[in-house]
Design a protein around this motif. Structure first.
Motif, PDB file in Angstrom:
ATOM      1  N   PRO A 127      70.261 -22.044   0.464  1.00  0.00           N
ATOM      2  CA  PRO A 127      71.414 -22.654   1.135  1.00  0.00           C
ATOM      3  C   PRO A 127      71.240 -22.717   2.646  1.00  0.00           C
ATOM      4  CG  PRO A 127      71.907 -20.377   0.590  1.00  0.00           C
ATOM      5  CD  PRO A 127      70.555 -20.672  -0.021  1.00  0.00           C
ATOM      6  N   ALA A 128      71.820 -23.746   3.251  1.00  0.00           N
ATOM      7  CA  ALA A 128      71.846 -23.804   4.711  1.00  0.00           C
ATOM      8  C   ALA A 128      72.746 -22.708   5.256  1.00  0.00           C
ATOM      9  CB  ALA A 128      72.338 -25.177   5.167  1.00  0.00           C
ATOM     10  N   SER A 129      73.736 -22.323   4.438  1.00  0.00           N
ATOM     11  CA  SER A 129      74.655 -21.247   4.805  1.00  0.00           C
ATOM     12  C   SER A 129      75.033 -20.482   3.545  1.00  0.00           C
ATOM     13  CB  SER A 129      75.919 -21.807   5.465  1.00  0.00           C
ATOM     14  OG  SER A 129      76.939 -20.827   5.530  1.00  0.00           O
ATOM     15  N   TYR A 130      74.877 -19.163   3.571  1.00  0.00           N
ATOM     16  CA  TYR A 130      75.297 -18.367   2.419  1.00  0.00           C
ATOM     17  C   TYR A 130      76.816 -18.347   2.289  1.00  0.00           C
ATOM     18  CZ  TYR A 130      70.649 -16.741   1.266  1.00  0.00           C
ATOM     19  OH  TYR A 130      69.334 -16.693   0.855  1.00  0.00           O
ATOM     20  N   GLU A 131      77.492 -18.591   3.380  1.00  0.00           N
ATOM     21  CA  GLU A 131      78.952 -18.608   3.345  1.00  0.00           C
ATOM     22  C   GLU A 131      79.492 -19.816   2.606  1.00  0.00           C
ATOM     23  OE1 GLU A 131      80.166 -18.197   7.406  1.00  0.00           O
ATOM     24  OE2 GLU A 131      79.678 -16.053   7.480  1.00  0.00           O
ATOM     25  N   SER A 132      78.639 -20.827   2.415  1.00  0.00           N
ATOM     26  CA  SER A 132      79.079 -22.032   1.700  1.00  0.00           C
ATOM     27  C   SER A 132      78.965 -21.879   0.188  1.00  0.00           C
ATOM     28  CB  SER A 132      78.252 -23.240   2.156  1.00  0.00           C
ATOM     29  OG  SER A 132      76.896 -23.098   1.735  1.00  0.00           O
ATOM     30  N   LEU A 133      78.303 -20.827  -0.278  1.00  0.00           N
ATOM     31  CA  LEU A 133      78.135 -20.627  -1.716  1.00  0.00           C
ATOM     32  C   LEU A 133      79.462 -20.234  -2.357  1.00  0.00           C
ATOM     33  CD1 LEU A 133      74.784 -18.611  -1.830  1.00  0.00           C
ATOM     34  CD2 LEU A 133      75.116 -21.059  -2.254  1.00  0.00           C
ATOM     35  N   ASN A 134      79.742 -20.814  -3.486  1.00  0.00           N
ATOM     36  CA  ASN A 134      80.965 -20.495  -4.222  1.00  0.00           C
ATOM     37  C   ASN A 134      80.589 -19.632  -5.423  1.00  0.00           C
ATOM     38  OD1 ASN A 134      83.592 -20.449  -5.176  1.00  0.00           O
ATOM     39  ND2 ASN A 134      83.447 -22.458  -6.155  1.00  0.00           N
ATOM     40  N   LEU A 135      80.528 -18.316  -5.191  1.00  0.00           N
ATOM     41  CA  LEU A 135      80.122 -17.379  -6.222  1.00  0.00           C
ATOM     42  C   LEU A 135      81.332 -16.540  -6.651  1.00  0.00           C
ATOM     43  CD1 LEU A 135      76.683 -16.210  -4.774  1.00  0.00           C
ATOM     44  CD2 LEU A 135      77.114 -17.901  -6.565  1.00  0.00           C
ATOM     45  N   THR A 136      81.570 -16.481  -7.940  1.00  0.00           N
ATOM     46  CA  THR A 136      82.759 -15.828  -8.474  1.00  0.00           C
ATOM     47  C   THR A 136      82.739 -14.328  -8.217  1.00  0.00           C
ATOM     48  OG1 THR A 136      82.828 -17.480 -10.234  1.00  0.00           O
ATOM     49  CG2 THR A 136      84.159 -15.497 -10.559  1.00  0.00           C
ATOM     50  N   HIS A 137      83.849 -13.820  -7.693  1.00  0.00           N
ATOM     51  CA  HIS A 137      84.127 -12.392  -7.519  1.00  0.00           C
ATOM     52  C   HIS A 137      83.293 -11.706  -6.445  1.00  0.00           C
ATOM     53  CE1 HIS A 137      85.927 -12.212 -11.864  1.00  0.00           C
ATOM     54  NE2 HIS A 137      86.720 -12.832 -10.983  1.00  0.00           N
ATOM     55  N   ILE A 138      82.511 -12.475  -5.674  1.00  0.00           N
ATOM     56  CA  ILE A 138      81.860 -11.906  -4.500  1.00  0.00           C
ATOM     57  C   ILE A 138      81.973 -12.905  -3.354  1.00  0.00           C
ATOM     58  CG2 ILE A 138      80.207 -10.626  -5.930  1.00  0.00           C
ATOM     59  CD1 ILE A 138      78.012 -12.526  -4.863  1.00  0.00           C
ATOM     60  N   LYS A 139      81.781 -12.398  -2.141  1.00  0.00           N
ATOM     61  CA  LYS A 139      81.789 -13.251  -0.946  1.00  0.00           C
ATOM     62  C   LYS A 139      80.556 -12.910  -0.125  1.00  0.00           C
ATOM     63  CE  LYS A 139      84.492 -12.148   2.475  1.00  0.00           C
ATOM     64  NZ  LYS A 139      85.681 -11.917   3.343  1.00  0.00           N
ATOM     65  N   LEU A 140      79.894 -13.929   0.411  1.00  0.00           N
ATOM     66  CA  LEU A 140      78.732 -13.715   1.264  1.00  0.00           C
ATOM     67  C   LEU A 140      79.061 -14.117   2.695  1.00  0.00           C
ATOM     68  CD1 LEU A 140      77.489 -13.913  -1.689  1.00  0.00           C
ATOM     69  CD2 LEU A 140      75.352 -14.474  -0.526  1.00  0.00           C
ATOM     70  N   SER A 141      78.607 -13.300   3.647  1.00  0.00           N
ATOM     71  CA  SER A 141      78.889 -13.536   5.061  1.00  0.00           C
ATOM     72  C   SER A 141      77.636 -13.331   5.887  1.00  0.00           C
ATOM     73  CB  SER A 141      79.986 -12.586   5.573  1.00  0.00           C
ATOM     74  OG  SER A 141      81.114 -12.584   4.733  1.00  0.00           O
ATOM     75  N   HIS A 142      77.559 -14.049   7.021  1.00  0.00           N
ATOM     76  CA  HIS A 142      76.479 -13.859   7.976  1.00  0.00           C
ATOM     77  C   HIS A 142      76.895 -12.817   9.008  1.00  0.00           C
ATOM     78  CE1 HIS A 142      75.594 -18.385   7.121  1.00  0.00           C
ATOM     79  NE2 HIS A 142      75.135 -17.604   6.161  1.00  0.00           N
ATOM     80  N   HIS A 143      75.937 -12.021   9.452  1.00  0.00           N
ATOM     81  CA  HIS A 143      76.197 -11.054  10.524  1.00  0.00           C
ATOM     82  C   HIS A 143      75.043 -11.085  11.513  1.00  0.00           C
ATOM     83  CE1 HIS A 143      77.624  -7.470  12.579  1.00  0.00           C
ATOM     84  NE2 HIS A 143      76.365  -7.058  12.585  1.00  0.00           N
ATOM     85  N   PRO A 144      75.413 -11.242  12.828  1.00  0.00           N
ATOM     86  CA  PRO A 144      76.738 -11.527  13.377  1.00  0.00           C
ATOM     87  C   PRO A 144      77.227 -12.912  12.926  1.00  0.00           C
ATOM     88  CG  PRO A 144      75.203 -10.775  15.086  1.00  0.00           C
ATOM     89  CD  PRO A 144      74.384 -11.094  13.881  1.00  0.00           C
ATOM     90  N   ALA A 145      78.499 -13.160  13.120  1.00  0.00           N
ATOM     91  CA  ALA A 145      79.098 -14.416  12.678  1.00  0.00           C
ATOM     92  C   ALA A 145      78.316 -15.603  13.227  1.00  0.00           C
ATOM     93  CB  ALA A 145      80.553 -14.496  13.140  1.00  0.00           C
ATOM     94  N   SER A 146      77.934 -16.497  12.316  1.00  0.00           N
ATOM     95  CA  SER A 146      77.116 -17.641  12.707  1.00  0.00           C
ATOM     96  C   SER A 146      77.199 -18.695  11.621  1.00  0.00           C
ATOM     97  CB  SER A 146      75.656 -17.204  12.894  1.00  0.00           C
ATOM     98  OG  SER A 146      74.798 -18.322  13.013  1.00  0.00           O
ATOM     99  N   PRO A 147      77.146 -19.981  11.984  1.00  0.00           N
ATOM    100  CA  PRO A 147      77.109 -21.024  10.952  1.00  0.00           C
ATOM    101  C   PRO A 147      75.760 -21.069  10.234  1.00  0.00           C
ATOM    102  CG  PRO A 147      76.934 -21.997  13.137  1.00  0.00           C
ATOM    103  CD  PRO A 147      77.247 -20.549  13.343  1.00  0.00           C
TER     104      PRO A 147
END
Length: 309
Positions: free
Chosen positions: A8-28
């Motif tokens: 993915p270009a961004s892990y935050e864009s993934l729609n995965l059930t019952h978990i959430k993925l985030s970038h650290h530090p905050a970044s697109p």
């Protein structure tokens, strides 16, 4: 999972059930540190088949993604994980046992085989699979006043998530036997846990920031290739000192020919941060894996009993 998998270009864009993925530090864009959050706070992050599928998929992508160096696994809300969601259950026990694969085991193996180390930020209590799925992680950081336990025998179940392999190796057979036999829930300072938790913090709000600080440090100063090979040497080690000497020598010989070794020495002598770029999926030792991997696929069945072939 193959190297041709689309990342993915961004892990935050993934729609995965019952978990959430985030970038650290905050970044697109994708960052070297990825946060995976168990995201069912209304159910105390109780484990489900969908959560297992999501975690497995996330780890399989991160495993082959050269942009990611470290994973931090944590839970939303006040509890890390309440174990399996017993309202969902595990099926009816029918079918062939040889074809059954526990869902926690799939997650544990995905974490274990991931080239990138996991730091578990256990921001609250955890029991059952909430404990066993963290055992392949490199580091576990927890909260002083939370409670942790392997409660399987109190639910009429046996341990899973490859815990029979990991737990005694991490804390010794005597402590593991006590934890599993009693099924008890204890504070993290209990002697029964040994040093399973590398850091115990007095305030639950400190757990994630401390874990992220450590993850950031690792991402900036540690070679992913050297870390992956070193952890594999410990988990899949030889059976004698002499065999360990031979195996370590072969892997070490490979490492001194890699860019990361030259960069590590140069950055030390020049008193600057290193820039490690060797991708473990490409530059691992030619001896890796040096063990015989066990196939875990289900047994095949005949698709056409009437075939004349």
């Amino acid at each position: 999972m193959t190297p041709s998998t689309n990342l993915p270009a961004s892990y935050e864009s993934l729609n995965l059930t019952h978990i959430k993925l985030s970038h650290h530090p905050a970044s697109p864009q994708v960052t070297p540190v990825i946060i995976i959050t168990l995201n069912r706070p209304e159910k105390h992050n109780a484990f489900t088949p969908q959560m297992a599928d999501s975690l497995t998929k996330a780890y399989q992508m991160i495993h082959i993604d050269p942009r990611v160096k470290v994973v931090v696994l944590t839970g939303a809300g006040k509890m890390f994980c309440a174990g399996s969601d017993l309202d969902v259950g595990f099926g009816d026990g029918k079918g062939k046992a040889v074809d059954f694969r526990d869902i926690g085991g799939r997650v544990a193996l995905a974490m274990h085989r991931c080239h990138k180390p996991t730091i578990v930020a256990m921001n609250g209590s955890a029991v059952g699979v909430g404990m066993t799925m963290t055992l392949p992680a490199a580091i576990r950081i927890c909260h002083e006043n939370s409670k942790y336990g392997f409660v399987f025998t109190r639910r009429g179940l046996t341990i899973e998530s490859c815990a029979s392999y990991f737990l005694p190796r991490l804390i010794g057979f005597s402590r593991a036997m006590h934890l599993i036999t009693t099924g008890g829930v204890y504070p993290p300072s209990s002697p029964y846990f040994g040093d399973l938790f590398t850091t115990i913090l007095p305030d639950a709000t400190q757990v994630l920031p401390h874990s992220l600080e450590l993850a950031q440090n690792l991402s900036e100063n540690v070679s992913s290739l050297a870390s992956s090979m070193s952890r594999a040497l410990m988990w899949e080690g030889a059976e004698s000192p002499e065999a360990a000497h031979l195996l370590e020598s072969r892997v070490f010989h490979h490492m001194i020919g890699q860019r990361d070794y030259k960069e590590g020495v140069a950055s030390f002598l020049e008193k600057r941060k290193p820039c490690f770029e060797s991708d473990p999926t490409i530059m691992s030792s030619p001896h890796y894996p040096w063990w015989s991997e066990v196939a875990i696929g289900r047994e095949p069945t005949a698709s056409n009993l009437n075939s004349k072939l």
